[in-house]
Design a protein around this motif. Structure first.
Motif, short mmCIF file in Angstrom:
data_model
loop_
_atom_site.label_atom_id
_atom_site.label_comp_id
_atom_site.label_asym_id
_atom_site.label_seq_id
_atom_site.Cartn_x
_atom_site.Cartn_y
_atom_site.Cartn_z
N CYS A 52 55.24 -30.50 -27.82
CA CYS A 52 56.05 -31.66 -28.23
C CYS A 52 57.38 -31.63 -27.51
O CYS A 52 58.37 -31.08 -28.01
CB CYS A 52 56.24 -31.65 -29.74
SG CYS A 52 54.67 -31.62 -30.64
N SER A 53 57.39 -32.21 -26.33
CA SER A 53 58.57 -32.10 -25.48
C SER A 53 59.19 -33.43 -25.08
O SER A 53 60.22 -33.46 -24.41
CB SER A 53 58.21 -31.32 -24.21
OG SER A 53 57.12 -31.95 -23.54
N ASN A 54 58.58 -34.56 -25.49
CA ASN A 54 59.15 -35.84 -25.08
C ASN A 54 60.30 -36.24 -26.00
O ASN A 54 60.55 -35.62 -27.04
CB ASN A 54 58.07 -36.92 -25.03
CG ASN A 54 57.42 -37.15 -26.38
OD1 ASN A 54 58.08 -37.56 -27.33
ND2 ASN A 54 56.12 -36.85 -26.48
N ASP A 57 59.56 -36.99 -29.75
CA ASP A 57 59.30 -35.77 -30.52
C ASP A 57 60.61 -35.07 -30.89
O ASP A 57 60.77 -34.57 -32.00
CB ASP A 57 58.41 -34.81 -29.73
CG ASP A 57 57.02 -35.38 -29.50
OD1 ASP A 57 56.58 -36.19 -30.33
OD2 ASP A 57 56.40 -35.02 -28.49
N LYS A 177 50.97 -33.91 -25.79
CA LYS A 177 52.02 -33.82 -24.77
C LYS A 177 52.34 -35.19 -24.18
O LYS A 177 53.44 -35.42 -23.69
CB LYS A 177 51.61 -32.86 -23.67
CG LYS A 177 51.53 -31.41 -24.13
CD LYS A 177 51.24 -30.46 -22.99
CE LYS A 177 52.43 -30.32 -22.07
NZ LYS A 177 52.24 -29.28 -21.05
N GLN A 178 51.38 -36.10 -24.26
CA GLN A 178 51.60 -37.44 -23.72
C GLN A 178 52.33 -38.35 -24.69
O GLN A 178 52.47 -39.53 -24.46
CB GLN A 178 50.26 -38.07 -23.33
CG GLN A 178 49.59 -37.40 -22.15
CD GLN A 178 50.46 -37.41 -20.91
OE1 GLN A 178 51.02 -38.44 -20.55
NE2 GLN A 178 50.60 -36.26 -20.25
N GLY A 179 52.77 -37.76 -25.81
CA GLY A 179 53.55 -38.57 -26.75
C GLY A 179 52.70 -39.35 -27.70
O GLY A 179 52.92 -40.54 -27.91
#
Length: 327
Positions: A52-54, A57, A177-179
């Motif tokens: 969760c890096s976007n 998130d 990861k793609q949100g």
């Protein structure tokens, strides 16, 4: 024996896990444990930061941090009603910010790291109340008369180890990861800011309103009725001991709360369906009570009633379901 071959294994004859369990690295704490965790497991940190890096998130993470600053103890449903986050991401985020209480007056709740409710009398208001709507002839109405639905019937029950159990769409790490938390499902109408939010009634009890389900887990601070809060506050300032059964409350406080809430619900049902109370000894009511006790399904008329919202996991026991998510 000679010439015997093992049969082909397929989904039709295999009993096993419906899907591989995904580790979410939650820390579980029992009431009798001496110490409480002050930080998450390294694996929980790594998983959250990796998956969760976007920007969205990060915003959700900050929103949940603020919730825990305002209130150190939350139920998962209460969190879902206050922030919009995809359930699969919430499973990763909660162990990153809090630990899970298994037993005691805060069982089934998430507690902010470093906070020990057993040492703070003010944590009394965050204790959990397991409330179940009472049905039966002695209460004046049978289960099928209730304008509140059960979470599931015995006919729809399946063991958690069966292959054929219906499960939600599996979310991959790539999806997260793609949100995934921001992407709308096909045909979705809700805006991103509220797409995954539950209604307030999932965790707040208000006067004049029926609970959405017959079994509910409420935190005491979410019993939004003055008469109930008076029961909770009877020993304010004089709390001397935190026990596993009653926490910081006086003994039998939970029983008094359930009695009062049951009376309130009976009055609501009386006002909406007065015919139920005109004759509580009819043979039809007796038949319905026998049907309920034998575990038979509810009638079609009730099934057609509109629900306030859909249950998150389809389980009658929210605590059991939530633990299974982290096993």
């Amino acid at each position: 024996r000679e010439g015997y071959n093992n049969p082909q294994v397929s989904g039709e004859n295999l009993i096993g896990l419906s899907r591989a369990r995904r580790p979410h690295n939650a820390i579980f704490v029992n009431f009798e444990d001496k110490e409480i965790p002050t930080k998450p497991l390294d694996a929980a940190v790594q998983t959250w930061e990796k998956v969760c890096s976007n920007a969205v998130d990060k915003k959700v993470e900050e929103e949940l941090r603020k919730l825990f600053e305002v209130r150190p103890i939350w139920s998962r449903n209460a969190v879902k009603a206050n922030i919009s986050v995809h359930p699969d991401k919430l499973k990763l985020l909660l162990p990153y910010l809090a630990y899970y209480m298994l037993t005691g007056p805060w069982r089934s709740l998430w507690v902010r790291f470093g906070y020990d409710p057993r040492k703070h009398p003010e944590a009394k208001i965050y204790q959990v109340l397991d409330f179940r709507i009472r049905c039966g002839m002695k209460y004046g109405y049978a289960p099928n008369d209730m304008p509140v639905k059960a979470k599931r019937s015995t006919y729809n029950y399946s063991l958690p180890i069966t292959v054929k159990k219906p499960v939600s769409h599996t979310v991959s790490v790539h999806d997260l990861k793609q949100g995934l938390g921001t992407s709308a499902a096909p045909g979705a109408k809700k805006p991103a800011s509220s797409r995954y939010k539950l209604k307030e009634s999932i965790y707040v009890f208000r006067e004049g309103a029926l609970p959405p389900y017959r079994q509910m887990f409420y935190q005491l601070c979410d019993l939004n009725v003055e008469s109930l809060q008076k029961i909770i506050r009877r020993n304010d300032g004089t709390e001397s001991e935190c026990t596993e059964r009653d926490g910081w409350c006086l003994p039998k406080t939970s029983d008094d709360l359930r009695d009062t809430m049951s009376l309130m619900i009976k009055q609501i049902i009386r006002s909406t369906r007065p015919a139920l109370f005109s004759s509580t000894t009819s043979s039809e009511h007796s038949k319905e009570q026998l049907t309920y006790e034998s575990g038979e399904d509810e009638d079609d008329e009730e099934e057609e009633e509109e629900e306030d919202f859909k249950p998150s996991d389809g389980s009658e026991n929210e605590m059991e379901t939530e633990i299974l998510d982290y096993v």
